[in-house]
Design a protein around this motif. Structure first.
Motif, PDB file in Angstrom:
ATOM      1  N   VAL A  11       0.877  -1.171   0.000  1.00  0.00           N
ATOM      2  CA  VAL A  11       0.000   0.000   0.000  1.00  0.00           C
ATOM      3  C   VAL A  11       0.914   1.220   0.000  1.00  0.00           C
ATOM      4  O   VAL A  11       1.838   1.307   0.805  1.00  0.00           O
ATOM      5  CB  VAL A  11      -0.915   0.005   1.244  1.00  0.00           C
ATOM      6  CG1 VAL A  11      -1.757   1.261   1.272  1.00  0.00           C
ATOM      7  CG2 VAL A  11      -1.798  -1.236   1.260  1.00  0.00           C
ATOM      8  N   LEU A  16      -3.343   5.621  -0.970  1.00  0.00           N
ATOM      9  CA  LEU A  16      -4.215   6.097   0.101  1.00  0.00           C
ATOM     10  C   LEU A  16      -4.751   7.490  -0.204  1.00  0.00           C
ATOM     11  O   LEU A  16      -5.926   7.781   0.037  1.00  0.00           O
ATOM     12  CB  LEU A  16      -3.471   6.107   1.436  1.00  0.00           C
ATOM     13  CG  LEU A  16      -3.091   4.741   2.003  1.00  0.00           C
ATOM     14  CD1 LEU A  16      -2.241   4.907   3.256  1.00  0.00           C
ATOM     15  CD2 LEU A  16      -4.315   3.901   2.281  1.00  0.00           C
ATOM     16  N   LYS A  19      -7.517   7.106  -2.746  1.00  0.00           N
ATOM     17  CA  LYS A  19      -8.696   6.483  -2.122  1.00  0.00           C
ATOM     18  C   LYS A  19      -9.439   7.477  -1.233  1.00  0.00           C
ATOM     19  O   LYS A  19     -10.662   7.531  -1.239  1.00  0.00           O
ATOM     20  CB  LYS A  19      -8.295   5.245  -1.323  1.00  0.00           C
ATOM     21  CG  LYS A  19      -8.048   4.019  -2.159  1.00  0.00           C
ATOM     22  CD  LYS A  19      -8.249   2.788  -1.304  1.00  0.00           C
ATOM     23  CE  LYS A  19      -8.475   1.551  -2.111  1.00  0.00           C
ATOM     24  NZ  LYS A  19      -9.754   1.421  -2.746  1.00  0.00           N
ATOM     25  N   GLU A  45      -8.198  12.107  16.522  1.00  0.00           N
ATOM     26  CA  GLU A  45      -7.829  10.698  16.340  1.00  0.00           C
ATOM     27  C   GLU A  45      -6.558  10.345  17.116  1.00  0.00           C
ATOM     28  O   GLU A  45      -6.438   9.246  17.644  1.00  0.00           O
ATOM     29  CB  GLU A  45      -7.662  10.373  14.855  1.00  0.00           C
ATOM     30  CG  GLU A  45      -8.956  10.453  14.063  1.00  0.00           C
ATOM     31  CD  GLU A  45     -10.049   9.506  14.542  1.00  0.00           C
ATOM     32  OE1 GLU A  45      -9.748   8.480  15.202  1.00  0.00           O
ATOM     33  OE2 GLU A  45     -11.225   9.776  14.239  1.00  0.00           O
ATOM     34  N   GLY A  75      -4.866  -1.004  15.427  1.00  0.00           N
ATOM     35  CA  GLY A  75      -4.711  -0.845  13.981  1.00  0.00           C
ATOM     36  C   GLY A  75      -5.726   0.119  13.398  1.00  0.00           C
ATOM     37  O   GLY A  75      -5.407   0.922  12.510  1.00  0.00           O
ATOM     38  N   GLU A  76      -6.946   0.068  13.903  1.00  0.00           N
ATOM     39  CA  GLU A  76      -7.987   0.985  13.427  1.00  0.00           C
ATOM     40  C   GLU A  76      -7.659   2.428  13.774  1.00  0.00           C
ATOM     41  O   GLU A  76      -7.809   3.331  12.943  1.00  0.00           O
ATOM     42  CB  GLU A  76      -9.343   0.591  14.017  1.00  0.00           C
ATOM     43  CG  GLU A  76      -9.877  -0.718  13.475  1.00  0.00           C
ATOM     44  CD  GLU A  76     -11.078  -1.252  14.232  1.00  0.00           C
ATOM     45  OE1 GLU A  76     -11.446  -0.675  15.287  1.00  0.00           O
ATOM     46  OE2 GLU A  76     -11.650  -2.258  13.781  1.00  0.00           O
ATOM     47  N   GLU A  77      -7.200   2.661  14.996  1.00  0.00           N
ATOM     48  CA  GLU A  77      -6.882   4.031  15.412  1.00  0.00           C
ATOM     49  C   GLU A  77      -5.627   4.549  14.711  1.00  0.00           C
ATOM     50  O   GLU A  77      -5.567   5.723  14.323  1.00  0.00           O
ATOM     51  CB  GLU A  77      -6.747   4.125  16.931  1.00  0.00           C
ATOM     52  CG  GLU A  77      -8.021   3.804  17.689  1.00  0.00           C
ATOM     53  CD  GLU A  77      -9.234   4.641  17.275  1.00  0.00           C
ATOM     54  OE1 GLU A  77      -9.062   5.782  16.787  1.00  0.00           O
ATOM     55  OE2 GLU A  77     -10.362   4.160  17.429  1.00  0.00           O
ATOM     56  N   LEU A  78      -4.628   3.706  14.545  1.00  0.00           N
ATOM     57  CA  LEU A  78      -3.448   4.096  13.780  1.00  0.00           C
ATOM     58  C   LEU A  78      -3.841   4.459  12.347  1.00  0.00           C
ATOM     59  O   LEU A  78      -3.341   5.434  11.778  1.00  0.00           O
ATOM     60  CB  LEU A  78      -2.408   2.974  13.768  1.00  0.00           C
ATOM     61  CG  LEU A  78      -1.630   2.747  15.058  1.00  0.00           C
ATOM     62  CD1 LEU A  78      -0.898   1.415  15.014  1.00  0.00           C
ATOM     63  CD2 LEU A  78      -0.660   3.886  15.312  1.00  0.00           C
ATOM     64  N   SER A  79      -4.751   3.680  11.783  1.00  0.00           N
ATOM     65  CA  SER A  79      -5.222   3.943  10.422  1.00  0.00           C
ATOM     66  C   SER A  79      -5.953   5.264  10.329  1.00  0.00           C
ATOM     67  O   SER A  79      -5.767   6.019   9.362  1.00  0.00           O
ATOM     68  CB  SER A  79      -6.142   2.806   9.951  1.00  0.00           C
ATOM     69  OG  SER A  79      -5.430   1.592   9.903  1.00  0.00           O
ATOM     70  N   ASP A  80      -6.782   5.572  11.315  1.00  0.00           N
ATOM     71  CA  ASP A  80      -7.475   6.861  11.320  1.00  0.00           C
ATOM     72  C   ASP A  80      -6.475   8.015  11.287  1.00  0.00           C
ATOM     73  O   ASP A  80      -6.640   8.978  10.536  1.00  0.00           O
ATOM     74  CB  ASP A  80      -8.376   7.000  12.559  1.00  0.00           C
ATOM     75  CG  ASP A  80      -9.647   6.176  12.471  1.00  0.00           C
ATOM     76  OD1 ASP A  80     -10.053   5.803  11.355  1.00  0.00           O
ATOM     77  OD2 ASP A  80     -10.241   5.918  13.538  1.00  0.00           O
ATOM     78  N   LEU A  82      -3.322   7.951  10.240  1.00  0.00           N
ATOM     79  CA  LEU A  82      -2.637   7.956   8.951  1.00  0.00           C
ATOM     80  C   LEU A  82      -3.525   8.533   7.851  1.00  0.00           C
ATOM     81  O   LEU A  82      -3.077   9.372   7.062  1.00  0.00           O
ATOM     82  CB  LEU A  82      -2.205   6.539   8.568  1.00  0.00           C
ATOM     83  CG  LEU A  82      -1.590   6.386   7.178  1.00  0.00           C
ATOM     84  CD1 LEU A  82      -0.299   7.191   7.049  1.00  0.00           C
ATOM     85  CD2 LEU A  82      -1.348   4.920   6.867  1.00  0.00           C
ATOM     86  N   LEU A  83      -4.768   8.125   7.803  1.00  0.00           N
ATOM     87  CA  LEU A  83      -5.661   8.584   6.740  1.00  0.00           C
ATOM     88  C   LEU A  83      -5.922  10.084   6.817  1.00  0.00           C
ATOM     89  O   LEU A  83      -5.929  10.776   5.787  1.00  0.00           O
ATOM     90  CB  LEU A  83      -6.962   7.786   6.760  1.00  0.00           C
ATOM     91  CG  LEU A  83      -6.806   6.308   6.388  1.00  0.00           C
ATOM     92  CD1 LEU A  83      -8.103   5.555   6.623  1.00  0.00           C
ATOM     93  CD2 LEU A  83      -6.319   6.144   4.958  1.00  0.00           C
TER      94      LEU A  83
END
Length: 132
Positions: A11, A16, A19, A45, A75-80, A82-83
């Protein structure tokens, strides 16, 4: 989509970025994605990410004592985070990958790797120079 993680491909920040831009466009959210609003959402976040670690004390690398659902939540919070960071950099016209590589280069100049002892001193704020 080519380059999707389902194919086993990496990825990229560019993937990203596209997306997130498409996601916002499909929902007509571009009107809300000002740099200020995205920054405030990012800070929120980061707060949620901080809550995960708040009462855990020091945590060993790899999180060996964590339950699988705790790792998924992390992982979900890290992703938030990052996004929102990727979206903010896109809206501001900053190539985040290039900016990050440049920052690593600047840090290498600021904190040269001479030997292990000097690196440890620099990290702990006890570095001295010949002019000290």
């Amino acid at each position: 989509m080519t380059g999707s993680p389902e194919n086993g491909d990496s990825v990229t920040l560019d993937m990203l970025k596209h997306k997130m831009a498409q996601f916002a466009k499909e929902r007509d959210w571009d009107q809300f994605h000002s740099p200020r609003n995205l920054l405030l959402a990012l800070v929120g976040e980061v707060g949620e990410l901080s809550e995960i670690f708040q009462w855990k004390g020091e945590v060993p690398k790899g999180l060996p004592d964590w339950k699988e659902e705790e790792k998924v939540h992390l992982g979900e919070e890290l992703s938030d985070v990052l996004l929102y960071l990727v979206r903010l950099s896109d809206i501001c016209g900053i190539d985040l990958g290039k900016a990050a590589l440049r920052k690593v280069q600047l840090n290498a100049i600021k904190y040269p790797a001479k030997n292990e002892a000097s690196s440890t001193k620099q990290i702990h704020g006890t570095a001295t120079t010949e002019s000290d």
